[in-house]
Design a protein around this motif. Structure first.
Motif, PDB file in Angstrom:
ATOM      1  N   HIS A  47      -5.733  -4.149  43.781  1.00 36.65           N
ATOM      2  CA  HIS A  47      -4.783  -3.694  42.773  1.00 36.65           C
ATOM      3  C   HIS A  47      -4.693  -4.632  41.571  1.00 36.65           C
ATOM      4  O   HIS A  47      -3.963  -4.369  40.613  1.00 36.65           O
ATOM      5  N   PHE A  91      -8.718  -3.886  36.797  1.00 30.60           N
ATOM      6  CA  PHE A  91     -10.029  -4.013  36.143  1.00 30.60           C
ATOM      7  C   PHE A  91     -10.358  -5.495  36.021  1.00 30.60           C
ATOM      8  O   PHE A  91      -9.524  -6.371  36.295  1.00 30.60           O
ATOM      9  N   ARG A  98      -4.942  -0.784  29.935  1.00 32.84           N
ATOM     10  CA  ARG A  98      -5.103  -0.898  31.386  1.00 32.84           C
ATOM     11  C   ARG A  98      -4.019  -1.793  31.988  1.00 32.84           C
ATOM     12  O   ARG A  98      -3.463  -1.488  33.044  1.00 32.84           O
ATOM     13  N   ASN A 133     -14.685   0.013  35.446  1.00 31.77           N
ATOM     14  CA  ASN A 133     -13.661  -0.927  35.895  1.00 31.77           C
ATOM     15  C   ASN A 133     -13.933  -2.372  35.471  1.00 31.77           C
ATOM     16  O   ASN A 133     -13.198  -3.282  35.870  1.00 31.77           O
ATOM     17  N   ASN A 155      -0.650   0.016  31.897  1.00 34.21           N
ATOM     18  CA  ASN A 155      -0.573   1.096  32.894  1.00 34.21           C
ATOM     19  C   ASN A 155      -0.898   0.637  34.309  1.00 34.21           C
ATOM     20  O   ASN A 155      -1.045   1.463  35.213  1.00 34.21           O
ATOM     21  N   LYS A 156      -1.059  -0.699  34.468  1.00 31.08           N
ATOM     22  CA  LYS A 156      -1.324  -1.309  35.778  1.00 31.08           C
ATOM     23  C   LYS A 156      -2.568  -0.730  36.455  1.00 31.08           C
ATOM     24  O   LYS A 156      -2.584  -0.468  37.656  1.00 31.08           O
ATOM     25  N   ILE A 157      -3.610  -0.543  35.645  1.00 29.59           N
ATOM     26  CA  ILE A 157      -4.902  -0.077  36.156  1.00 29.59           C
ATOM     27  C   ILE A 157      -5.759  -1.309  36.458  1.00 29.59           C
ATOM     28  O   ILE A 157      -6.047  -2.097  35.558  1.00 29.59           O
ATOM     29  N   SER A 161      -5.746  -7.148  38.240  1.00 30.52           N
ATOM     30  CA  SER A 161      -6.597  -7.313  37.054  1.00 30.52           C
ATOM     31  C   SER A 161      -7.019  -8.772  36.981  1.00 30.52           C
ATOM     32  O   SER A 161      -6.221  -9.667  37.299  1.00 30.52           O
TER      33      SER A 161
END
Length: 768
Positions: free
Chosen positions: A481, A539, A532, A509, A535-537, A483
């Motif tokens: 989860h 990567f 990212r 990613n 939005n807590k994506i 970054s």
């Protein structure tokens, strides 16, 4: 009637006597802040007025007047040297101030570099000057103006030559750096006033009244629905800084000119420094009666581009000035582009945002174009953001510069940093017994450093010795989860790591960021990373050191190849930036031994020796303080530039380069229709200039358009080391009809030379 200027397009003229008077009036130094030790304000004012009044007296020559109206003339029309010679005849041989003023007149259409030897010549030059003097004398007597300056029947060549020889030798024996600052100031005032008056530009000197309420209003608008755990500290820091400025007496406001603002990364230093500058502005206006400019300089363009929004939101109209800048002077959209560019280059605005390169290389220089803006720094408030990013070898030189500009020019500095470099104290490495005092605006800053628990530096030298180890370590350490930021020293390594991680995590990613990409693509990658994170994506961003300072990104964890300690601290500032991710997010430090041709090896060795254990963020301050103290005591610093300042040897002074010039070549990447259109515009404008015959077209306006186009081309250009172009080079622009000394990758060659994810590809498919 004698003219100074004649516009062939509009038929507009300017009388010589009016131009000379305008420049004389513009040259008067401000008694509120200009102060050269041993030179009275009256003496300086009189000398500078005289410099302005006589700088173009040579234009009275018949040969120049003929050239002005017809465009016909050779060397006999040149007016600067004869103007300087006429000026020099009024003064004694050992008058250094007069020597400097005469040098400024002689070179006001050129660079200062040549002024040291210009009157050492004999023969043909002297013969021409004698003829020019007679022409001046005849013309002025006929018009019955300025005759008091040409009283003698012929030019005394021996006296003129002796004046410059003796003046130069006498200055060299003084061995005093003050005269460098006198020379730069007088020359800058002269060329700035001359160019603006010659362009028929009327300046509006009514400065806007800036208020602290402007910052509060902007913050409320910017931070709606955005509250972080550090907001309380940010407010406390700002209020503490303002309290410090408010506590100073009027006498201290007049005499104390160097301030430091030391606070951790992510604690709102930018907006706090703006608040501090506005409060200082108010205090100076009240105590001294003038309105200072506010100038902010930053080390990297990516920081500057992100800060512009804050400055425009608070101040409204600002002037932004850097190499590939698309912003321009916006005070009046009806003024010609050439005048906008002149006003930009001359920093004719109350609030200026620029780079360290523009600021410092406009002081340590002989360049006419760069010195144009120096006089606008005088009396100003100058914020130096991330001051530690300056090359360490220049620390003593910059320390001396800050001290001298504060004393001689009345410039007030705010040195802003999270790492407290020994820039002011290191001045002792060049000048004995120099004591530079400063006021720390955040007196209780240690409490903010010691309470921080956002990150922890973890050396893993024993676990990572090569790229394979690094990949394995990242994969074993980064949770699904999270970054992550990975910073390498070389472009080559960043791309290799990016490609390997892309195969593991998927291309969508993993992002890659470096100067191997053109500017427009770097901006896109930073914006992608911001979205990212917001939005807590999860990567991974693989980058070079270009991400270190000012990029407002906040990762869960970081990995950094060994570099000098300030760079490591800056990378830590991109991790858990607002403390929203918990406590002690890790920043792993490894050593791939790639730093040898990039950083000073003493600084790297010093760093590695200090990273002998895990270090929590509340220990960073002590760590960096010990680093800088050791550096000050043991490192070799640049002395050549300062030695050049002592004797006005511009061949040494011009060696000052914040960014060292290496064997690099500009390569244009034709990656979209926009750059194709820009190149077409460049060619079309160049053709118009070459075929210039139509008097209805302003040739200077065309040249200004060309300069603006070149700035836009810069956004599509990468700088490539020569050894990457040894074979299988891209084609030269000139080979496809574009008169630029660049290479170009045309759109049909993109696949071969450019990757939209990683940037330029050399002939071996292996970036440096």
């Amino acid at each position: 009637m004698l003219y100074a200027h004649y516009n062939k397009n509009t038929k507009e003229t300017q009388e010589l006597i009016i131009h000379l008077q305008n420049i004389a009036d513009s040259m008067v130094p401000s008694k509120e802040y200009i102060n050269f030790q041993g030179i009275s304000n009256e003496e300086l004012s009189q000398m500078m007025k005289e410099t302005g009044f006589l700088h173009d007296i040579g234009k009275a020559m018949r040969s120049f007047q003929r050239y002005l109206l017809t465009g016909i003339g050779g060397d006999e029309k040149n007016h600067s040297l004869i103007s300087s010679a006429i000026f020099s005849m009024k003064y004694d041989f050992k008058n250094i101030l007069a020597f400097i003023s005469a040098s400024s007149i002689a070179m006001h259409h050129n660079n200062l570099f040549k002024s040291n030897t210009m009157f050492n010549q004999t023969g043909e030059l002297w013969s021409q000057l004698k003829k020019q003097y007679i022409e001046c004398k005849d013309s002025l007597e006929k018009e019955k103006i300025l005759t008091e300056y040409v009283k003698i029947s012929s030019l005394d060549i021996e006296k003129v030559g002796k004046f410059f020889r003796v003046g130069k030798n006498y200055l060299e024996h003084k061995n005093d750096d003050m005269w460098f600052f006198v020379q730069q100031y007088i020359f800058s005032k002269l060329i700035s006033a001359d160019k603006i008056d010659s362009a028929y530009i009327k300046l509006n000197n009514n400065n806007k009244n800036y208020l602290l309420e402007d910052v509060t209003r902007y913050l409320k608008k910017k931070n709606k629905d955005k509250i972080t755990t550090l907001d309380d500290d940010r407010n406390k820091i700002k209020e503490s800084v303002l309290f410090m400025i408010n506590s100073l007496s009027d006498e201290e406001i007049k005499n104390k000119r160097i301030f430091t603002l030391t606070a951790p990364t992510g604690t709102g230093k930018t907006l706090t420094s703006i608040s501090a500058a506005i409060r200082l502005y108010e205090r100076i206006k009240s105590a001294l009666g003038y309105s200072p400019n506010i100038i902010t300089a930053m080390p990297f363009i990516n920081i500057l581009e992100q800060t512009i929004e804050d400055y425009e939101g608070i101040f409204g109209e600002i002037l932004v000035h850097y190499g590939a800048c698309e912003h321009e002077f916006k005070k009046d959209d009806n003024i010609p582009l050439k005048d906008k560019l002149l006003l930009t280059n001359a920093w004719e605005n109350s609030v200026i945002v620029t780079t360290f390169v523009q600021l410092f290389e406009s002081i340590f220089t002989s360049s006419n174009a760069r010195l144009l803006k120096l006089n606008k720094m005088c009396g100003s408030i100058v914020i130096l953001d991330e001051i530690q990013a300056i090359n360490e070898k220049y620390y003593p030189l910059i320390g001396i510069l800050i001290d001298r500009m504060s004393k001689y020019y009345g410039t007030r500095f705010i040195l802003m940093t999270a790492t407290r470099p020994e820039i002011l104290n290191s001045a002792n490495n060049l000048v004995d017994n120099i004591n530079i005092s400063s006021i720390e605006l955040l007196r209780d800053n240690q409490q903010y450093f010691r309470k921080l628990k956002r990150t922890r530096i973890i050396p893993v030298f024993d676990k990572i010795q090569n790229k394979e180890n690094l990949i394995e370590f990242i994969c074993n350490t980064k949770k699904e989860h999270q970054s992550a930021l990975v910073v390498l020293n070389r472009i080559k390594d960043s791309i290799e790591i990016y490609k390997t991680l892309s195969e593991i995590y998927g291309k969508d990613n993993v992002l890659c960021l470096s100067t191997n990409l053109v500017g427009i693509h770097r901006k896109e990658i930073i914006e992608n990373a911001k979205k990212r994170i917001k939005n807590k994506i999860p990567f991974i961003l693989v980058s070079t050191q270009s991400v270190e300072a000012g990029v407002n990104l906040s990762f869960d964890l970081g990995f950094r190849d060994l570099a000098p300690l300030p760079s490591i601290i800056q990378v830590a500032g991109r991790i858990n930036r607002s403390g929203e991710k918990g406590e002690f997010c890790p920043v792993y430090i490894f050593d791939l031994e790639t730093h040898k041709n990039i950083y000073n090896q003493y600084t790297v060795k010093l760093t590695k020796n200090s990273l002998n254990k895990e270090i929590d963020e509340n220990e960073y301050e002590e760590l960096i303080s010990n680093y800088y103290k050791t550096l000050k005591e043991n490192m070799d610093f640049d002395k050549e530039v300062y030695n050049g300042m002592l004797k006005l040897e511009y061949s040494k002074i011009d060696n000052f380069k914040l960014i060292e010039e290496k064997d690099r070549h500009a390569v244009i990447i034709e990656c979209d229709e926009n750059i194709s259109k820009i190149l077409q515009d460049y060619n079309a404008t160049l053709v118009k200039i070459k075929n210039f015959k139509n008097m209805d077209i302003d040739k200077f306006e065309l040249k200004s358009q060309l300069k603006k186009i070149l700035q836009k081309i810069g956004l599509y250009t990468v700088e490539v080391y020569g050894k990457r172009l040894e074979s299988n080079k891209p084609i030269k622009c000139i080979d496809i009809g574009i008169e630029l000394d660049y290479y170009i990758v045309p759109k049909e060659e993109l696949e071969r030379y450019y990757d939209f994810k990683t940037g330029f590809i050399d002939e071996n498919k292996d970036p440096y």
